[in-house]
Design a protein around this motif. Structure first.
Motif, PDB file in Angstrom:
ATOM      1  N   THR A 167      29.840  50.811  41.874  1.00 13.59           N
ATOM      2  CA  THR A 167      31.146  50.384  42.399  1.00 13.59           C
ATOM      3  C   THR A 167      31.185  48.859  42.299  1.00 13.59           C
ATOM      4  O   THR A 167      30.160  48.220  42.508  1.00 13.59           O
ATOM      5  CB  THR A 167      31.265  50.838  43.876  1.00 13.59           C
ATOM      6  N   PRO A 168      32.354  48.263  41.974  1.00 11.55           N
ATOM      7  CA  PRO A 168      32.394  46.806  41.820  1.00 11.55           C
ATOM      8  C   PRO A 168      32.075  46.052  43.110  1.00 11.55           C
ATOM      9  O   PRO A 168      32.304  46.535  44.213  1.00 11.55           O
ATOM     10  CB  PRO A 168      33.819  46.521  41.357  1.00 11.55           C
ATOM     11  N   LEU A 169      31.539  44.851  42.923  1.00 16.01           N
ATOM     12  CA  LEU A 169      31.086  44.026  44.045  1.00 16.01           C
ATOM     13  C   LEU A 169      32.200  43.080  44.472  1.00 16.01           C
ATOM     14  O   LEU A 169      32.812  42.423  43.647  1.00 16.01           O
ATOM     15  CB  LEU A 169      29.853  43.235  43.581  1.00 16.01           C
ATOM     16  N   LEU A 170      32.456  43.024  45.766  1.00 15.35           N
ATOM     17  CA  LEU A 170      33.478  42.109  46.284  1.00 15.35           C
ATOM     18  C   LEU A 170      32.866  40.782  46.720  1.00 15.35           C
ATOM     19  O   LEU A 170      33.507  39.735  46.624  1.00 15.35           O
ATOM     20  CB  LEU A 170      34.208  42.749  47.470  1.00 15.35           C
TER      21      LEU A 170
ATOM     22  N   SER B 279      35.452  33.864  52.351  1.00 21.04           N
ATOM     23  CA  SER B 279      36.689  33.345  51.774  1.00 21.04           C
ATOM     24  C   SER B 279      36.805  33.733  50.299  1.00 21.04           C
ATOM     25  O   SER B 279      37.871  34.145  49.836  1.00 21.04           O
ATOM     26  CB  SER B 279      36.747  31.827  51.905  1.00 21.04           C
ATOM     27  N   ASP B 280      35.676  33.626  49.580  1.00 24.06           N
ATOM     28  CA  ASP B 280      35.684  34.030  48.170  1.00 24.06           C
ATOM     29  C   ASP B 280      35.995  35.514  48.041  1.00 24.06           C
ATOM     30  O   ASP B 280      36.758  35.932  47.164  1.00 24.06           O
ATOM     31  CB  ASP B 280      34.321  33.735  47.526  1.00 24.06           C
TER      32      ASP B 280
ATOM     33  N   GLY C 117      42.917  39.444  44.050  1.00 23.86           N
ATOM     34  CA  GLY C 117      43.006  39.580  42.605  1.00 23.86           C
ATOM     35  C   GLY C 117      42.564  38.355  41.842  1.00 23.86           C
ATOM     36  O   GLY C 117      42.652  38.320  40.614  1.00 23.86           O
ATOM     37  N   GLU C 118      42.086  37.313  42.545  1.00 25.13           N
ATOM     38  CA  GLU C 118      41.631  36.128  41.830  1.00 25.13           C
ATOM     39  C   GLU C 118      40.259  36.374  41.227  1.00 25.13           C
ATOM     40  O   GLU C 118      39.479  37.171  41.729  1.00 25.13           O
ATOM     41  CB  GLU C 118      41.555  34.928  42.795  1.00 25.13           C
ATOM     42  N   ASP C 119      39.990  35.669  40.147  1.00 29.31           N
ATOM     43  CA  ASP C 119      38.714  35.828  39.471  1.00 29.31           C
ATOM     44  C   ASP C 119      37.790  34.688  39.888  1.00 29.31           C
ATOM     45  O   ASP C 119      37.875  33.583  39.382  1.00 29.31           O
ATOM     46  CB  ASP C 119      38.952  35.819  37.953  1.00 29.31           C
ATOM     47  N   ILE C 120      36.949  34.954  40.858  1.00 27.09           N
ATOM     48  CA  ILE C 120      36.053  33.930  41.386  1.00 27.09           C
ATOM     49  C   ILE C 120      34.638  34.290  40.960  1.00 27.09           C
ATOM     50  O   ILE C 120      34.195  35.408  41.206  1.00 27.09           O
ATOM     51  CB  ILE C 120      36.091  33.904  42.931  1.00 27.09           C
TER      52      ILE C 120
END
Lengths: 237, 271
Positions: free
Chosen positions: B203-206, B239-240, B247-250
């Motif tokens: 599963t993708p990492l937040l 915050s990241d 939806g931002e690419d950090i």
């Protein structure tokens, strides 16, 4: 159930659902048949735990008293009979309810090929049955049961989940849960996985826990198959 | 379009409530209208972590039962204008929640907020299932240990089968939020590594929230860590994570063992 609970004005909805149950068909002499059950349970203790079991007495119309004794014998072995199937049986209220009009076999559901009706005699799953292909991971707590044919899983099988197949099991990810191949009586079924972290490997009731697997087979691609009444786990390379 | 996000884990004590407060505050600080809902009926904590415990009058159960209006139960945060709390009842239990009631509350909140964040109770029973029932997205909070990872795997299975979206043939978008990550212990092999966890959970990492005393300090003073100590590594990681949720690419920064040679030699703890 407090009396003060508000009465909800809601129509009661009934839904018909079908479940897959294991049907046990006792044979005479009963003592010999029970010894067979004991041997099976010796190989696979806990096999029936939590599984619905129906007693099929179609071919063996016992008097009600003996049915009661048989149910008690099975209960003593941890097998809970939740219904009894049989023509012309008269059962008291102390016994599980009578089930009529059942479909003749459990595996009929997935046998979609015509001309297979004569398979009633041999419950062994047909290798030509359609495979179940799952392209998502199997998560902890999930259970996949495909009584006839192979199961192919493209993801991983999580710790605390189980996959049961009448045929073989192919896992293109990591197997961390339990795999039961040949679950309805096939010695030829095999288990394949890309990475073996299995909690249990079982074929036709024989099983192997991780503690008595060769450490060299952990974390490797393996296949498991039955050989001389025991499960061989072999690294695929 | 309002989004319903459930913060869940299966296992208790991994940081669901802390993460709900931190993510909710971070989203609100970025200008979104956010409501956080405490679903832990009978064991409510979110009000404490947000420092609103002395302003609770009505709660979620009152609203679902029609005793209070939603606007009466919503508590507006004193520090962040766009952040609201819908507290749980402490005197009732999870049986007091009904699916219809929760559905009505969520539907009404959808018209007022951008983000509705549901803080799930631990476990996989009624409370947890109602918290995830109407979710569009899920943040699965996981600690780097085997029991937490297996429980998360179980919860992901439930998210894929018991949510309204799953029953309608859609999917709930799921993310893993790794909390209490201790880089020094992970490098010594005392914790599960990030790669192993993501491999198991697929599963993708937040985000990866480093273990930090600042998180505990923030909870104790009733202020989300992103507000209390914005420069703290854990606050920055939250915050990241919130920006990734938007939806931002950090880029993902892996917490590193920040102890110097001197500390290592004398075995001192890093702050």
């Amino acid at each position: 159930m407090s009396a003060a609970a508000p009465v909800q004005k809601k129509a009661i909805r009934f839904r018909a659902r079908s479940f897959v149950a294991f049907a046990l068909t006792p044979e005479l002499p009963l003592s010999g048949w029970l010894r067979g059950i004991d041997k099976w349970l010796g190989n696979s203790p806990g096999f029936f735990v939590g599984r619905p079991v129906v007693l099929n007495l179609n071919a063996l119309p016992l008097p009600a008293g003996e049915v009661g004794e048989l149910v008690a014998e099975l209960a003593a072995r941890g097998i809970r009979v939740f219904a009894i199937e049989g023509e012309s049986l008269e059962l008291g209220l102390d016994l599980p309810p009578l089930l009529k009009g059942a479909k003749s076999t459990v595996i009929e559901e997935s046998a979609d090929e015509p001309g297979k009706e004569s398979a009633d005699e041999s419950p062994a799953p047909s290798r030509t049955a359609e495979a179940l292909i799952i392209d998502t991971p199997i998560r902890s707590g999930q259970s996949v049961f495909h009584p006839q044919g192979d199961v192919v899983i493209l993801g991983s099988v999580g710790s605390g989940s189980e996959v049961m197949a009448g045929g073989s099991i192919h896992i293109y990810g990591t197997l961390r849960g339990r795999a039961f191949a040949g679950a309805l009586g096939s010695d030829n079924a095999r288990i394949f996985c890309r990475r073996n972290e299995a909690e249990l490997l079982a074929i036709n009731g024989w099983y192997r826990a991780p503690d008595d697997m060769e450490p060299s087979t952990r974390g490797r691609p393996i296949q498991a198959f039955l050989q001389d009444g025991r499960i061989s786990v072999v690294v695929l390379d | 379009m309002a989004k319903v996000v459930v913060v869940t884990s299966g296992k208790g004590g991994v940081g669901k409530t802390t993460s709900t407060a931190a993510l909710g505050a971070a989203l609100a600080q970025s200008g979104k209208r956010v409501v956080v809902i405490d679903f832990d009926v009978g064991l409510r904590n979110l009000d404490l972590v947000l420092g609103a415990e002395r302003r609770v009058v009505f709660d979620l159960i009152n609203v679902t039962q029609g005793v209070a209006k939603l606007s009466q139960a919503l508590i507006r945060d004193k520090r962040i204008e766009q952040l609201y709390l819908l507290p749980a009842s402490q005197t009732r239990d999870k049986d007091a929640l009904t699916e219809e009631g929760v559905g009505q509350v969520i539907a009404e909140l959808r018209t007022k907020f951008d983000y509705i964040i549901c803080d799930s109770p631990a476990g996989i029973e009624r409370g947890a299932q109602l918290a995830m029932r109407f979710a569009d997205e899920a943040v699965v909070v996981t600690n780097p240990e085997v029991s937490s990872v297996r429980d998360s795997d179980r919860i992901i299975g439930l998210l894929d089968s018991r949510t309204l979206r799953a029953e309608q043939g859609e999917t709930v978008r799921k993310y893993i939020l790794i909390t209490r990550f201790d880089a020094a212990r992970a490098s010594r092999g005392e914790m599960l590594g990030i790669d192993d966890m993501l491999d198991i959970l697929s599963t993708p990492l937040l985000g990866i929230i480093p273990e930090s005393e600042g998180v505990l300090r923030a909870s104790n003073v009733g202020c989300p860590v992103t507000l209390n100590e914005p420069a703290n590594p854990a606050a920055r990681a939250y915050s990241d994570a919130a920006r990734r949720l938007l939806g931002e690419d950090i880029p993902m920064a892996l917490p590193v063992d920040r102890r110097g040679l001197f500390d290592r030699l004398f075995g001192r703890r890093a702050a």
